[in-house]
Write a protein that holds these residues in place. Structure first.
Motif, mmCIF file in Angstrom:
data_model
loop_
_atom_site.group_PDB
_atom_site.id
_atom_site.type_symbol
_atom_site.label_atom_id
_atom_site.label_comp_id
_atom_site.label_asym_id
_atom_site.label_seq_id
_atom_site.Cartn_x
_atom_site.Cartn_y
_atom_site.Cartn_z
ATOM 1 N N THR A 12 -98.108 50.327 8.538
ATOM 2 C CA THR A 12 -96.814 49.747 8.161
ATOM 3 C C THR A 12 -95.757 50.765 7.777
ATOM 4 O O THR A 12 -94.572 50.443 7.781
ATOM 5 N N GLU A 66 -104.121 51.060 19.079
ATOM 6 C CA GLU A 66 -103.794 49.627 19.030
ATOM 7 C C GLU A 66 -104.623 48.931 17.959
ATOM 8 O O GLU A 66 -105.830 49.168 17.841
ATOM 9 N N GLU A 75 -103.064 34.297 14.103
ATOM 10 C CA GLU A 75 -101.818 35.029 14.383
ATOM 11 C C GLU A 75 -100.885 35.077 13.179
ATOM 12 O O GLU A 75 -100.276 36.105 12.898
ATOM 13 N N ARG A 78 -102.204 37.550 10.691
ATOM 14 C CA ARG A 78 -102.020 38.905 11.214
ATOM 15 C C ARG A 78 -100.604 39.389 10.935
ATOM 16 O O ARG A 78 -100.383 40.521 10.524
ATOM 17 N N ALA A 79 -99.645 38.510 11.162
ATOM 18 C CA ALA A 79 -98.244 38.864 10.913
ATOM 19 C C ALA A 79 -98.006 39.119 9.430
ATOM 20 O O ALA A 79 -97.240 40.024 9.067
ATOM 21 N N ARG A 80 -98.660 38.356 8.571
ATOM 22 C CA ARG A 80 -98.514 38.581 7.126
ATOM 23 C C ARG A 80 -99.103 39.926 6.716
ATOM 24 O O ARG A 80 -98.565 40.617 5.863
ATOM 25 N N GLY A 83 -97.260 42.693 9.616
ATOM 26 C CA GLY A 83 -95.885 42.526 10.079
ATOM 27 C C GLY A 83 -95.858 42.501 11.593
ATOM 28 O O GLY A 83 -96.740 41.944 12.228
ATOM 29 N N ASP A 84 -94.882 43.153 12.163
ATOM 30 C CA ASP A 84 -94.805 43.192 13.623
ATOM 31 C C ASP A 84 -95.441 44.450 14.208
ATOM 32 O O ASP A 84 -95.273 44.759 15.378
ATOM 33 N N HIS A 85 -96.211 45.148 13.383
ATOM 34 C CA HIS A 85 -96.874 46.379 13.826
ATOM 35 C C HIS A 85 -98.118 46.031 14.640
ATOM 36 O O HIS A 85 -98.947 45.236 14.219
ATOM 37 N N THR A 86 -98.243 46.644 15.790
ATOM 38 C CA THR A 86 -99.370 46.359 16.681
ATOM 39 C C THR A 86 -100.250 47.579 16.918
ATOM 40 O O THR A 86 -101.270 47.489 17.584
#
Length: 120
Positions: A12, A66, A75, A78-80, A83-86
């Motif tokens: 993050t 990744e 999903e 995962r976002a919590r 965030g938008d990190h992949t």
């Protein structure tokens, strides 16, 4: 490890040091003294990601960086968590890839175990 990750979470970029944990890719109990102290053997992670990583609910592809999550984490969660990190902020080095590969293989084995239990 703090220096290696520039004092930021490997995923993050969070930089509150008290909230970051040096998380071993190859567990402390399975490592030699040299491996335990090797900064390539792990990631600097925010506390919640450390718990998910240690529980093999998340792993990192050893070559690409990744992020991979267990099916046990949906999903939205995962976002919590990420965030938008992949992926990791930096592509793993060859030395890191060795340790991350060991974690990744254990992650895949545990993922298969969970799937098998759900089918039975």
């Amino acid at each position: 490890m703090i220096e290696l990750w520039e004092g930021q979470c490997a995923v993050t970029g969070a930089y509150t040091l008290r909230a970051l944990v040096a998380s071993h890719a190859k567990p402390w109990t399975d490592s030699t003294d040299v491996e335990n102290l090797d900064t390539s053997n792990g990631l600097l992670l925010a506390g919640t990601l450390d718990k998910v990583y240690d529980g093999y609910l998340m792993s990192v592809h050893p070559e690409t960086g990744e992020l991979l999550f267990s099916d046990a984490i949906d999903e939205a969660e995962r976002a919590r968590l990420a965030g938008d990190h992949t992926r990791l902020r930096k592509t793993p080095t060859a030395e890191q890839a060795v340790y991350l590969g060991a974690h990744y293989q254990r992650f895949l084995a545990k993922k298969a175990e969970r799937s098998s239990k759900l089918r039975n």
